[in-house]
Design a protein around this motif. Sequence first.
Motif, PDB file in Angstrom:
ATOM      1  N   ARG A  30      -2.349  39.853   8.298  1.00 12.15           N
ATOM      2  CA  ARG A  30      -3.448  40.800   8.478  1.00 12.15           C
ATOM      3  C   ARG A  30      -4.307  40.823   7.226  1.00 12.15           C
ATOM      4  NH1 ARG A  30      -1.729  39.947  12.643  1.00 12.15           N
ATOM      5  NH2 ARG A  30      -0.997  41.350  14.306  1.00 12.15           N
ATOM      6  N   LYS A  31      -5.626  40.849   7.440  1.00 18.40           N
ATOM      7  CA  LYS A  31      -6.571  40.821   6.324  1.00 18.40           C
ATOM      8  C   LYS A  31      -6.354  42.000   5.381  1.00 18.40           C
ATOM      9  CE  LYS A  31     -10.341  38.696   4.712  1.00 18.40           C
ATOM     10  NZ  LYS A  31     -10.258  37.328   4.207  1.00 18.40           N
ATOM     11  N   ASN A  32      -6.168  43.196   5.963  1.00 16.25           N
ATOM     12  CA  ASN A  32      -5.994  44.417   5.179  1.00 16.25           C
ATOM     13  C   ASN A  32      -4.739  45.157   5.622  1.00 16.25           C
ATOM     14  OD1 ASN A  32      -8.484  44.045   3.763  1.00 16.25           O
ATOM     15  ND2 ASN A  32      -9.582  44.794   5.581  1.00 16.25           N
ATOM     16  N   ILE A  64       2.045  39.139  -0.895  1.00 15.60           N
ATOM     17  CA  ILE A  64       1.578  38.840  -2.243  1.00 15.60           C
ATOM     18  C   ILE A  64       1.294  37.341  -2.390  1.00 15.60           C
ATOM     19  CG2 ILE A  64       2.069  39.054  -4.709  1.00 15.60           C
ATOM     20  CD1 ILE A  64       1.854  41.733  -3.101  1.00 15.60           C
ATOM     21  N   TYR A  65       0.081  37.035  -2.843  1.00 13.13           N
ATOM     22  CA  TYR A  65      -0.383  35.685  -3.156  1.00 13.13           C
ATOM     23  C   TYR A  65      -0.654  35.582  -4.655  1.00 13.13           C
ATOM     24  CZ  TYR A  65      -1.490  34.238   1.718  1.00 13.13           C
ATOM     25  OH  TYR A  65      -1.428  33.867   3.039  1.00 13.13           O
ATOM     26  N   PRO A  66      -0.880  34.362  -5.176  1.00  8.84           N
ATOM     27  CA  PRO A  66      -1.273  34.235  -6.587  1.00  8.84           C
ATOM     28  C   PRO A  66      -2.553  34.990  -6.933  1.00  8.84           C
ATOM     29  CG  PRO A  66      -0.544  32.107  -5.747  1.00  8.84           C
ATOM     30  CD  PRO A  66      -0.589  33.036  -4.574  1.00  8.84           C
ATOM     31  N   ASN A  67      -3.448  35.185  -5.955  1.00 10.11           N
ATOM     32  CA  ASN A  67      -4.693  35.887  -6.285  1.00 10.11           C
ATOM     33  C   ASN A  67      -4.473  37.379  -6.544  1.00 10.11           C
ATOM     34  OD1 ASN A  67      -4.261  36.665  -3.590  1.00 10.11           O
ATOM     35  ND2 ASN A  67      -6.445  36.761  -3.134  1.00 10.11           N
ATOM     36  N   PHE A  95       0.670  41.932 -14.130  1.00 13.30           N
ATOM     37  CA  PHE A  95       1.253  42.654 -12.997  1.00 13.30           C
ATOM     38  C   PHE A  95       0.645  42.152 -11.691  1.00 13.30           C
ATOM     39  CE2 PHE A  95       1.912  45.609 -16.480  1.00 13.30           C
ATOM     40  CZ  PHE A  95       3.188  46.104 -16.229  1.00 13.30           C
ATOM     41  N   VAL A  96       1.271  42.536 -10.569  1.00  9.65           N
ATOM     42  CA  VAL A  96       0.676  42.325  -9.252  1.00  9.65           C
ATOM     43  C   VAL A  96      -0.254  43.495  -8.975  1.00  9.65           C
ATOM     44  CG1 VAL A  96       1.132  42.290  -6.772  1.00  9.65           C
ATOM     45  CG2 VAL A  96       2.570  40.955  -8.323  1.00  9.65           C
ATOM     46  N   SER A  97      -1.508  43.177  -8.658  1.00  9.55           N
ATOM     47  CA  SER A  97      -2.492  44.190  -8.286  1.00  9.55           C
ATOM     48  C   SER A  97      -2.792  44.012  -6.805  1.00  9.55           C
ATOM     49  CB  SER A  97      -3.757  44.014  -9.133  1.00  9.55           C
ATOM     50  OG  SER A  97      -4.738  44.950  -8.766  1.00  9.55           O
ATOM     51  N   TRP A  98      -2.369  44.987  -6.003  1.00 11.87           N
ATOM     52  CA  TRP A  98      -2.458  44.871  -4.538  1.00 11.87           C
ATOM     53  C   TRP A  98      -2.939  46.192  -3.962  1.00 11.87           C
ATOM     54  CZ3 TRP A  98      -0.395  47.586  -0.502  1.00 11.87           C
ATOM     55  CH2 TRP A  98      -0.452  46.987   0.774  1.00 11.87           C
ATOM     56  N   PRO A  99      -3.744  46.153  -2.890  1.00  9.22           N
ATOM     57  CA  PRO A  99      -4.304  44.994  -2.197  1.00  9.22           C
ATOM     58  C   PRO A  99      -5.555  44.472  -2.910  1.00  9.22           C
ATOM     59  CG  PRO A  99      -5.004  46.997  -1.101  1.00  9.22           C
ATOM     60  CD  PRO A  99      -4.067  47.426  -2.209  1.00  9.22           C
ATOM     61  N   LYS A 100      -5.981  43.291  -2.534  1.00  2.85           N
ATOM     62  CA  LYS A 100      -7.235  42.732  -3.039  1.00  2.85           C
ATOM     63  C   LYS A 100      -8.173  42.610  -1.835  1.00  2.85           C
ATOM     64  CE  LYS A 100      -9.061  39.272  -6.198  1.00  2.85           C
ATOM     65  NZ  LYS A 100      -8.740  38.149  -7.098  1.00  2.85           N
ATOM     66  N   ALA A 122     -10.974  39.680  -0.314  1.00  2.00           N
ATOM     67  CA  ALA A 122     -10.584  38.326  -0.732  1.00  2.00           C
ATOM     68  C   ALA A 122     -10.380  37.443   0.498  1.00  2.00           C
ATOM     69  CB  ALA A 122      -9.300  38.388  -1.554  1.00  2.00           C
ATOM     70  N   LYS A 123     -10.333  36.122   0.268  1.00  3.24           N
ATOM     71  CA  LYS A 123     -10.132  35.187   1.378  1.00  3.24           C
ATOM     72  C   LYS A 123      -8.735  35.284   1.960  1.00  3.24           C
ATOM     73  CE  LYS A 123     -13.432  31.655  -0.177  1.00  3.24           C
ATOM     74  NZ  LYS A 123     -13.586  30.246  -0.616  1.00  3.24           N
ATOM     75  N   LYS A 124      -7.747  35.570   1.105  1.00  2.00           N
ATOM     76  CA  LYS A 124      -6.356  35.597   1.553  1.00  2.00           C
ATOM     77  C   LYS A 124      -6.018  36.937   2.214  1.00  2.00           C
ATOM     78  CE  LYS A 124      -5.244  31.538  -0.149  1.00  2.00           C
ATOM     79  NZ  LYS A 124      -4.942  30.405   0.766  1.00  2.00           N
ATOM     80  N   PRO A 125      -5.105  36.921   3.198  1.00  2.00           N
ATOM     81  CA  PRO A 125      -4.660  38.178   3.795  1.00  2.00           C
ATOM     82  C   PRO A 125      -3.871  39.019   2.800  1.00  2.00           C
ATOM     83  CG  PRO A 125      -3.403  36.330   4.672  1.00  2.00           C
ATOM     84  CD  PRO A 125      -4.492  35.749   3.840  1.00  2.00           C
ATOM     85  N   ASN A 126      -3.777  40.304   3.062  1.00  2.00           N
ATOM     86  CA  ASN A 126      -3.075  41.238   2.174  1.00  2.00           C
ATOM     87  C   ASN A 126      -1.794  41.791   2.780  1.00  2.00           C
ATOM     88  OD1 ASN A 126      -4.615  41.952  -0.433  1.00  2.00           O
ATOM     89  ND2 ASN A 126      -6.250  41.934   1.106  1.00  2.00           N
TER      90      ASN A 126
END
Length: 334
Positions: free
Chosen positions: A167-169, A178-181, A187-192, A195-199
């Motif tokens: 899912r996109k969001n 979690i992706y590299p982006n 730290f991991v900053s989520w959600p993004k 972005a192109k990648k799903p969250n």
Amino acid sequence: MGVETTNLYAAFVAVALDQLKQGGQLIAITPRSFCNGSYFEPFRRFILEHSALHKIHVYESRKQAFKEDDVLQENIIYQLVKSQPQPATVRISSSNSPQGLDALTRDVSFAEVVLPNDPHKFIRLAVSDEDSDLAQRVQALPCTLHDLGVTVSTGRVVDFRAQDYLRKNPELGTVPLIYPNHFNGGFVSWPKLGAKKPNALVSIDETAALMVPRGTYVLTKRFTSKEEKRRLVAVIYDPERIDAELVGFENHLNYFHIRGAGLPGDLARGLALFLNSTAVDLYFRQFSGHTQVNATDLRNLHYPTTQQLVSTGRHFGDVLPTQERIDQVVGELL
């Protein structure tokens, strides 16, 4: 032909070596990727069992050697002699490009190139005295990941296979993906969002095996771009920053865990600082000349003790320390 290999260049070298008479010589220019990683282990064993390694030349710049072919990794030239005893030393030389006339050359003990106790037979290329000194200091660290009770695994979510569940969001019934982006400042900053990648990943019975429980994890990128200065990039997945009982790590990540669950906070922070140090990054490059960081490579590193990592982790608060500070703290462990 009975040659076990995952790559055509390795297959070609293995077949060529097999065709040689005893004492015949083989000179090859290939990518450096066979020097490490589990995929090439059968090939490394084959050449080390059937020939003697005499010389290796390293092109240190991916941009200078064969740049017209958009090569993604460093290239090496090596000399093998069929069915001969391995000499005590290997001549290692390096230059920036084929045009470079200032090659650095040194004779290195074969036991430094292939460590006698290395079960995977990694080929390590310390091209300078400084590299050799660094290798000795890192290899003197007392622990393996097994000694620490820590495991490193590849992220379980292969996105093209899980397409229907991405899912996109974030939405009701999903967990963080979690992706590299999502890496940001240690730290991991989520959600993004945007972005192109799903969250997010839908949390149902079909995806249950792709997720891990809430906890503190150390994540590293499995692939870095040619332009990135660092090969090893590590961050903390901090459950205090992301409110979720489950999380999915995408397949382009490696994650450190204890029996499938998270790490103690200070241990995770110490491990992240260790992996983000310049010294460990430079050491890693001695056996990895391409843009991948495999779980096998991370298992093959030497690590400080749990107590040392926990103590080091106390230098890592809510923000990642400067590179200079990281190198100072990790330098004391070395």
